[in-house]
Write an enzyme that holds these catalytic residues in place. Structure first.
Site, PDB file in Angstrom:
ATOM      1  N   SER A 187       0.806  -1.225   0.000  1.00 30.29           N
ATOM      2  CA  SER A 187       0.000   0.000   0.000  1.00 30.29           C
ATOM      3  C   SER A 187       0.838   1.273   0.000  1.00 30.29           C
ATOM      4  CB  SER A 187      -0.945  -0.041   1.185  1.00 30.29           C
ATOM      5  OG  SER A 187      -1.660  -1.243   1.125  1.00 30.29           O
TER       6      SER A 187
ATOM      7  N   ARG B 138       7.446   6.145  -4.337  1.00 32.95           N
ATOM      8  CA  ARG B 138       7.944   6.797  -3.108  1.00 32.95           C
ATOM      9  C   ARG B 138       7.332   6.087  -1.910  1.00 32.95           C
ATOM     10  NH1 ARG B 138       4.126  10.115  -5.363  1.00 32.95           N
ATOM     11  NH2 ARG B 138       2.174  10.155  -4.191  1.00 32.95           N
TER      12      ARG B 138
ATOM     13  N   ASP C 114      -3.940  -1.490  -1.514  1.00 34.10           N
ATOM     14  CA  ASP C 114      -5.052  -1.862  -0.613  1.00 34.10           C
ATOM     15  C   ASP C 114      -6.400  -1.303  -1.065  1.00 34.10           C
ATOM     16  OD1 ASP C 114      -4.186   0.694   0.026  1.00 34.10           O
ATOM     17  OD2 ASP C 114      -4.120   0.392   2.184  1.00 34.10           O
TER      18      ASP C 114
HETATM   19  C1  BGC Z   1      -0.329   5.150   0.177  1.00 31.10           C
HETATM   20  C2  BGC Z   1      -1.398   4.441  -0.631  1.00 31.10           C
HETATM   21  C3  BGC Z   1      -2.275   3.607   0.278  1.00 31.10           C
HETATM   22  C4  BGC Z   1      -2.810   4.457   1.423  1.00 31.10           C
HETATM   23  C5  BGC Z   1      -3.686   3.662   2.380  1.00 31.10           C
HETATM   24  C6  BGC Z   1      -0.942   5.894   1.341  1.00 31.10           C
HETATM   25  O1  BGC Z   1       0.061   6.430   2.146  1.00 31.10           O
HETATM   26  O2  BGC Z   1       0.382   6.055  -0.629  1.00 31.10           O
HETATM   27  O3  BGC Z   1      -0.815   3.633  -1.638  1.00 31.10           O
HETATM   28  O4  BGC Z   1      -3.338   3.081  -0.473  1.00 31.10           O
HETATM   29  O5  BGC Z   1      -1.737   5.010   2.139  1.00 31.10           O
HETATM   30  O6  BGC Z   1      -3.007   2.607   2.960  1.00 31.10           O
END
Ligand code: BGC
Length: 519
Positions: A156, A171, A209
């Site tokens: 995620s 990132r 996610d």
């Molecule tokens: C991430 C996402 C992720 C979200 C929830 C963010 O910091 O960049 O990719 O879906 O958090 O977990």
């Protein structure tokens, strides 16, 4: 000025008016469009190569792992094919030092080890069978690769996805910071460590996610069409939605099935409006960002998600405590103190440390509606070591935490509202619900979070009272695990001519959602 009046002036800085909400939606739609045109924009709008949502009939046993919140989860999911599933899982907190490990190899080796432990605990029979078979098969390499489990990897973080099980990290977010992983294929990094342990596992799918949540909601929620949006409001925040292929103007490099005319887009809305065109920006937001590992990035997330809300509240309270004229958590307030005569704070209180105020106490504050705020006051003692807080102190705390929470919910409505408008579903005739799957600690545990989102959705031009009634926001519990399993299922179907191991993997039935009114 009495504490209540002074607090009101502070709290006013967190107001996010109806007009602000509408301005936010307009800008969100503009930045969504920009992200569909080219790479490198604030809202990344990442194509996922997933071109349809499930319909509930999918079957099979899959593994899924989930990295991206506070815990690392390993699960096996039995999809029963009737919108139900059986899930076995284990979770371990991610050690803080792993989040900033020197090399990515350390982190991925830790993850592979957890998969090993899980298999030995919950799937010993498969594990044994596999090891025996490997030892008896003669091949030039000494063993034959016969993966038993297809694994969906829920990762995620922002990833540039180039195929169903391939994607490079753009990132880190949410406090992770391991520079050597940036630009690398995270599936390959995990597979290497899995192979070192000779585990019967193939990383078959890479899933954000939010994409998992969208898939899981479509699998489990009955309705005529699948869900249009999967969103996370937890440690971080983000959303993935179904976009028309024709609207995706930037080049799509990977392979995909274009028969549905749609593709799931991972918006990475945590980075909406990094340039602060419309986002609110109080002195405390500025402080939180400045002292984070990624200043200037994830500016929406830093105002919305659980990881940051407690820290915004803490910074605000600290300033109130430092204000000579304000009788907050101070002896001067004692005349109002109905508990004991003096209020004091331990030196080691989390109030004095970065990240020292866990957002969960905001939920306690919001839930406590007793006249004396006794639960909150106990929590202030227990969690924050503020001894004998007066009623006025607790009221001030509740007001600040409530204002930060409310602003977060209204900002969340900006993202949800903009995406509902972008899908064009409201202009389609009928009263079929527009289904949205959500998951995450904030939406699950913060009292009235969803109510506050709805309140803001109702004032959005183009949605209004009637439109808001059609929007159905439902929890997709364990969404990311189930969703990862569903995508691993698609991946298994895409692997032509490869052995799929012990289990019968059905032909993927991800298709345009059928009419399910009779289900
Ligand atoms: C991430 C996402 C992720 C979200 C929830 C963010 O910091 O960049 O990719 O879906 O958090 O977990």
């Amino acid at each position: 000025m009495a504490l209540a009046a002074e607090t009101k002036a502070i709290v006013g800085q967190y107001d996010y008016t109806d007009e602000d909400v509408n301005k936010g939606v307009k800008e969100f739609l503009r930045q969504m469009g920009e992200g569909l045109e080219k790479d490198g924009t604030s809202l990344s709008q990442i194509p996922t190569y997933v071109t349809a949502v499930p319909n509930g009939t999918e079957k099979g046993l899959y593994l899924a792992v989930d990295l991206g919140g506070t815990n690392f989860r390993v699960c096996s999911i039995q999809l029963n094919g009737d919108s139900t599933f059986h899930l076995t899982f284990s979770k371990v907190p991610i050690p803080k030092e792993m989040m900033v490990a020197k090399t990515s190899q350390e982190l991925f080796a830790f993850l592979a080890k957890q998969i090993d432990v899980f298999l030995q605990t919950h799937h010993m029979a498969d594990y044994d069978r596999h090891v025996r078979r490997r030892n008896t098969v003669s091949s030039p390499t000494g063993f034959k690769d016969e993966p038993v489990f297809r694994l969906g990897f829920t990762f995620s973080f922002p990833v540039k996805q180039v195929g169903i099980n391939k994607g490079t990290l753009i990132r880190w977010t949410k406090g992770f910071d391991i520079p050597d992983a940036v630009g690398k294929d995270v599936c390959a990094l995990l597979q290497v460590e899995i192979d070192k342990l000779h585990l019967p596992v193939k990383v078959a799918a890479l899933v954000n996610d939010t994409v998992g949540t969208l898939m899981a909601r479509s699998y489990t929620s009955p309705g005529k069409t699948g869900a249009v949006l999967g969103a996370i409001f937890g440690t971080g925040t983000n959303g993935a939605y179904l976009e028309k292929l024709a609207n995706i103007k930037k080049p799509l490099e990977g392979e995909y099935d274009n028969s549905t005319g749609d593709m799931v887009i991972n918006t990475e809305w945590g980075s909406f409006d990094n340039q602060l065109n419309v986002l609110p920006n109080t002195p405390w937001d500025i402080q939180v960002d400045k002292d984070s590992v990624n200043p200037g990035i994830q500016m929406f997330e830093k105002r919305v998600s659980g990881m940051f809300l407690g820290e915004i509240v803490r910074r605000t309270l600290l300033d109130m405590m430092g204000n000579e004229k304000m009788a907050f958590f101070k002896d001067e307030n004692s005349s109002f103190n109905d508990w004991k005569s003096t209020t004091s704070i331990a030196e080691h209180s989390g109030i004095f440390k970065q990240w020292g105020l866990d957002s969960s106490i905001m939920s306690v504050a919001a839930a406590d509606t007793t006249p004396e705020l006794s639960t909150l006051r106990q929590e202030l003692e227990g969690q924050l070591h503020v001894y004998s807080p007066s009623l006025e102190d607790a009221q001030a705390f509740k007001a600040v935490a409530g204002a930060v929470g409310r602003r977060a919910a209204r900002l969340s409505a900006v993202a949800i509202g903009a995406i509902v408008l972008q899908t064009g579903q409201l202009s389609q005739a009928g009263d079929e619900p527009i289904d949205i799957g959500v998951d995450g600690s904030l939406v699950e545990h913060y009292p009235y979070f969803r109510d506050m989102i709805y309140e803001a959705l109702r004032v959005i031009d183009g949605i209004g009272e009637e439109g808001a009634k059609r929007i159905r926001i439902g929890i997709a519990k364990d969404g990311s695990g189930v969703g990862a399993a569903l995508i691993a299922l698609v991946a298994a179907g895409m692997e032509k001519g490869q052995p799929v191991g012990e289990y019968v993997f059905p032909k993927p039935c991800l298709a345009k959602p059928p009419d399910r009114t009779n289900m």
